[in-house]
Design a protein around this motif. Structure first.
Motif, PDB file in Angstrom:
ATOM      1  N   PRO A 279       6.630  -5.184  -2.480  1.00  0.00           N
ATOM      2  CA  PRO A 279       5.802  -4.157  -1.846  1.00  0.00           C
ATOM      3  C   PRO A 279       4.572  -3.765  -2.662  1.00  0.00           C
TER       4      PRO A 279
ATOM      5  N   ARG B 226       1.342  11.215   2.435  1.00  0.00           N
ATOM      6  CA  ARG B 226       1.575   9.877   1.916  1.00  0.00           C
ATOM      7  C   ARG B 226       1.228   8.830   2.987  1.00  0.00           C
TER       8      ARG B 226
ATOM      9  N   GLU C 144       4.755   3.870   5.278  1.00  0.00           N
ATOM     10  CA  GLU C 144       5.239   2.547   4.882  1.00  0.00           C
ATOM     11  C   GLU C 144       4.995   1.561   6.027  1.00  0.00           C
ATOM     12  N   SER C 145       5.073   0.311   5.710  1.00  0.00           N
ATOM     13  CA  SER C 145       4.958  -0.799   6.673  1.00  0.00           C
ATOM     14  C   SER C 145       3.735  -0.734   7.586  1.00  0.00           C
TER      15      SER C 145
ATOM     16  N   LYS D 187       0.712  -7.399   5.775  1.00  0.00           N
ATOM     17  CA  LYS D 187       1.371  -6.138   5.413  1.00  0.00           C
ATOM     18  C   LYS D 187       0.529  -5.416   4.372  1.00  0.00           C
TER      19      LYS D 187
ATOM     20  N   LYS E 294       0.040  -2.657   1.300  1.00  0.00           N
ATOM     21  CA  LYS E 294       0.852  -2.169   0.193  1.00  0.00           C
ATOM     22  C   LYS E 294       0.451  -0.756  -0.204  1.00  0.00           C
ATOM     23  N   ILE E 295       1.378  -0.085  -0.828  1.00  0.00           N
ATOM     24  CA  ILE E 295       1.106   1.260  -1.328  1.00  0.00           C
ATOM     25  C   ILE E 295       1.370   1.232  -2.833  1.00  0.00           C
TER      26      ILE E 295
ATOM     27  N   SER F 193      -1.618   6.925  -3.513  1.00  0.00           N
ATOM     28  CA  SER F 193      -0.578   6.771  -2.503  1.00  0.00           C
ATOM     29  C   SER F 193      -0.652   7.889  -1.477  1.00  0.00           C
TER      30      SER F 193
END
Lengths: 267, 206
Positions: free
Chosen positions: A202, B110, B113-114, B125, B127-128, B148
């Motif tokens: 990730p 934040r 995600e995804s 995809k 990223k963080i 983030s």
């Protein structure tokens, strides 16, 4: 859109820039401060300084190199090589590095990654993973890669993909992935392992090892090929083969999202 | 003669590169962790790396937070960088929720995600953290980001520049009167970043 990064890497030994061929047969190409300044002016997206011999020989003056380079550049500075303890990281960050890459020490002491990430933030902690493709595999199997340390001289028994996942679980903010088979060959990145790692973790992945042409940079970054977030290269930039701007131009022409070449403005 | 600029040292990361960039664009700079010195300064830059937490709570509720509020309320130029900009807002959902200085309306959130983005005929995809060079609108210029969490400003008039990452378009630079902020790191953004700092200094020296 977030751009893919081009990162010239300066391998440093005894305060001078060198480029190793498989980390052996080094030849001297100059002063790291001058080289870093030049790359910054050319519009490098980030600059990497690696103390390539520190792990095996041990040396102190790399911190001084970082201290001299950092004030001269206005882009992120990633440094690595020979980091054993938390204290080494503290000294490099205090010397002006934005990110520190930990390699062998992450393998010998995985909890170190967790401690460093907690203390300095994941964004400052890169784990450098050197890998070698294992040969003599049965025909139909996917290739297997092993993590190696100490400049590629020592096996670890760690499978590369699992290790990359593990270090990100421990808090690594980025992975600098170097193919030891490709490093110094000018043959192009190892695209298979780069893509697999980039898809699996990730955090951003920096492709490293093997660049000999601008096309190799493109391959390392393109979807379906290397899929890396950043492309690191040394010799093609050091020897004046290509400038950062030429690399950016080539990638733009081939549809890769990169920051356009720097235009001159008075500073 | 340029007025001396004060760089707030509140333990939120290394100030050396911000100081170096300010010197590069011609600013006389003092670094201080003394709230009294900050309170009496005529130009203040407040850089911060990292995230909301115990440390930012202490700043917000302590003497340094009070000093920075005084500078801002008096109308003197103030620039918050990265976490320093985020702290100008009401708070963050980070780690159970933390308060900011509450000078501007909005929250830090934040990145989800995804998130994905289309690239040609493929999907990538995201990223963080959002780390690297991204462009700001309306100029299209690139700056270096590492974060983030992003500022979700309540008043669109406070948003000077915006940047898009995945599905999120966030405030990458804010301005209200004497209050400036940037989510990116001008000290790491080469010529674009130095120009931004120079513009802040020039704009603040009427």
């Amino acid at each position: 859109m977030l751009k893919r990064r081009i990162i010239p890497c300066l391998d440093v030994k005894n305060g001078r820039v060198v480029k190793g061929v498989h980390f052996k047969g080094l030849r001297d190409t100059g002063d790291p401060v001058e080289a870093a300044r030049a790359y910054d002016r050319q519009g490098a997206d980030e600059i990497c300084l690696l103390d390539i011999t520190a792990t095996t020989e041990g040396r102190e003056n790399f911190v001084d190199v970082v201290r001299h380079v950092a004030p001269q550049i206005f882009c992120p500075l990633t440094v690595g090589g020979g980091i054993r303890r938390e204290d080494d990281v503290r000294r490099l960050l205090n010397a002006g590095a934005d990110k520190v890459a930990v390699n062998s020490a992450a393998v010998t002491s995985p909890p170190l990654i967790k401690r460093l990430a907690k203390r300095y933030g994941s964004q400052a902690i890169v784990v450098a993973v050197d890998v070698k493709r294992m040969d003599a595999l049965p025909r139909d199997e996917e290739p297997l890669y092993e993590v190696v340390i100490h400049g590629g001289t020592r096996s670890t028994g760690l499978e590369a993909l699992r290790w990359c996942e593990q270090v990100t679980e421990l808090g690594a903010g980025e992975i600098l992935l170097t193919s030891m088979d490709k490093d110094g060959t000018r043959d192009g990145y190892d695209l298979w392992i780069t893509r697999e790692v980039a898809r699996r973790v990730p955090v951003p992945v920096i492709a490293s090892g093997g660049v000999g042409s601008l096309e190799h940079l493109r391959q390392g970054l393109a979807l379906g090929e290397g899929e890396a977030d950043a492309a690191l290269a040394a010799s093609i930039f050091h020897f004046g083969l290509f400038t950062i701007a030429q690399a950016k131009q080539y990638l733009l022409e081939h549809g890769l999202p990169v920051r356009p070449p720097a235009t001159r403005h008075a500073a | 003669m340029a007025r001396e600029l004060t760089l707030v040292d509140s333990g939120l990361g290394n100030l050396a590169s911000v100081e170096r960039a300010l010197i590069q664009v011609g600013s006389a700079t003092q670094i201080t962790d003394d709230p009294d010195k900050v309170a009496t300064s005529r130009i203040v830059v407040f850089p911060g790396q990292g995230t909301f937490g115990k440390q930012t709570d202490n700043i917000v509720s302590g003497a340094m937070g009070e000093a920075m509020r005084m500078v801002i309320q008096r109308g003197d130029p103030f620039l918050g960088i990265c976490l320093g900009m985020q702290m100008l807002f009401e708070g963050s959902e980070e780690a159970g929720g933390h308060k900011g200085l509450g000078i501007l309306k909005g929250q830090c959130r934040r990145f989800p995600e995804s998130m994905t983005t289309a690239e040609g005929d493929r999907v990538r995809k995201l990223k963080i953290p959002h780390m690297g060079w991204n462009e700001v609108q309306p100029s299209g210029e690139h700056y270096y980001f590492v974060h983030s969490y992003y500022v979700d400003a309540a008043e669109s008039s406070d948003v000077m520049w915006s940047t898009t990452y995945g599905d999120i378009t966030f405030a990458s630079a804010i301005r209200r009167d004497n209050i400036y902020g940037c989510q990116f790191h001008p000290e790491k953004s080469q010529q674009s970043g130095l120009r931004f700092l120079r513009a802040f200094l020039l704009g603040s020296r009427q």
